[in-house]
Design an enzyme around this catalytic site. Structure first.
Site, short mmCIF file in Angstrom:
data_model
loop_
_atom_site.label_atom_id
_atom_site.label_comp_id
_atom_site.label_asym_id
_atom_site.label_seq_id
_atom_site.Cartn_x
_atom_site.Cartn_y
_atom_site.Cartn_z
CD GLU A 89 -2.49 0.99 7.43
OE1 GLU A 89 -2.57 1.73 6.43
OE2 GLU A 89 -3.24 1.08 8.40
CE LYS A 138 2.32 3.98 1.38
NZ LYS A 138 3.46 3.87 0.47
NE ARG A 148 -0.82 3.70 5.57
CZ ARG A 148 0.37 3.14 5.51
NH1 ARG A 148 1.46 3.83 5.81
NH2 ARG A 148 0.50 1.89 5.13
#
Length: 253
Positions: free
Chosen positions: A242, A244, A249
């Site tokens: 994903e 970032k 996170r």
């Protein structure tokens, strides 16, 4: 269980820097605990009364100096001098108790239960007179303690055990004590977040557990997967990617 039993364990752990020896000492201690003793024994062996991420006791050195003076009959100046000479308030109280001027009438036997319960009450106390109530709870323990026991009670309160017991040692000791796999013990800890409860399950041979609503999972750090994306993806059995941009996170429970 008498608190003296765990004080002896602390002394043994403090006497060596060898991890395998420490693991063996902890495993032997855990294996001899009765079911109802195991949780407190494991948590206290880590030098805390709340598992990692739990409540803080919030007791500073100045308050402990007041408690030491109250229990030993030493003056404030004598307490400060003992602290300067030893560099450790635990060692200071042990030294002062060996020559204390006053004896306690109706002295209770110091037990693991009493230490655990009194220290767990500390974060709950607030409002008018809270400082004195906290002093009295700690003083009750020291008044019932032998000098060496008092040393480790004070160190536990301050979070300064000096016995060299990290989470990895406790994991290995639980695995050894109850003949379980270290990886399974660690996985259970990541889900439960409390080695006391992990030890209870390991002793019963029940290593399965599930995430529960309201019970935080243990924070796990990311691993570097390689120098490029292709290498990183290949290094994991089931990779997910994903985007970032910046920041952290996190999972919030």
């Amino acid at each position: 269980m008498r608190y003296n039993s765990i004080a002896q364990l602390y002394r043994e752990l403090e006497s060596t820097t060898k991890k395998l020896e420490k693991t063996g000492m902890l495993a032997d201690f855990y294996s001899k605990c009765r079911n109802e003793e195991l949780y407190e024994a494991v948590v206290l062996s880590m030098g805390v009364v709340y598992p990692r991420g739990g409540k803080e006791l919030g007791i500073a050195g100045e308050m402990i100096k007041r408690v030491i003076a109250k229990v030993t009959g030493a003056s404030g100046k004598e307490v400060v001098t003992a602290f300067k000479n030893t560099g450790d308030l635990g060692s200071a109280v042990e030294k002062l108790m060996n020559k204390r001027r006053q004896k306690t009438l109706g002295k209770k036997e110091l037990t693991v239960d009493l230490v655990f319960d009194n220290l767990r009450k500390l974060p709950e106390i607030s409002g008018t007179g809270s400082q004195e109530k906290k002093v009295n709870l700690i003083a009750e323990l020291l008044s019932s303690a032998a000098p060496e026991e008092a040393k480790y009670v004070v160190r536990t309160v301050l979070g300064q055990m000096r016995i060299g017991v990290a989470a990895g040692l406790v994991r290995d000791a639980i695995a050894k004590a109850f003949s379980q796999d270290k990886k399974e013990i660690e996985h259970m800890y990541n889900v439960i977040g409390d080695y006391g409860h992990v030890a209870e399950k390991a002793k019963k041979g029940k290593l399965s557990t599930e995430i529960e609503l309201g019970r935080p999972v243990h924070v796990m750090l990311a691993d570097r997967g390689g120098d490029d994306i292709e290498e990183a993806v290949k290094s994991f059995e089931n990779a997910a990617v994903e985007i970032k941009f910046d920041g952290f996170r996190v999972q919030i429970h």
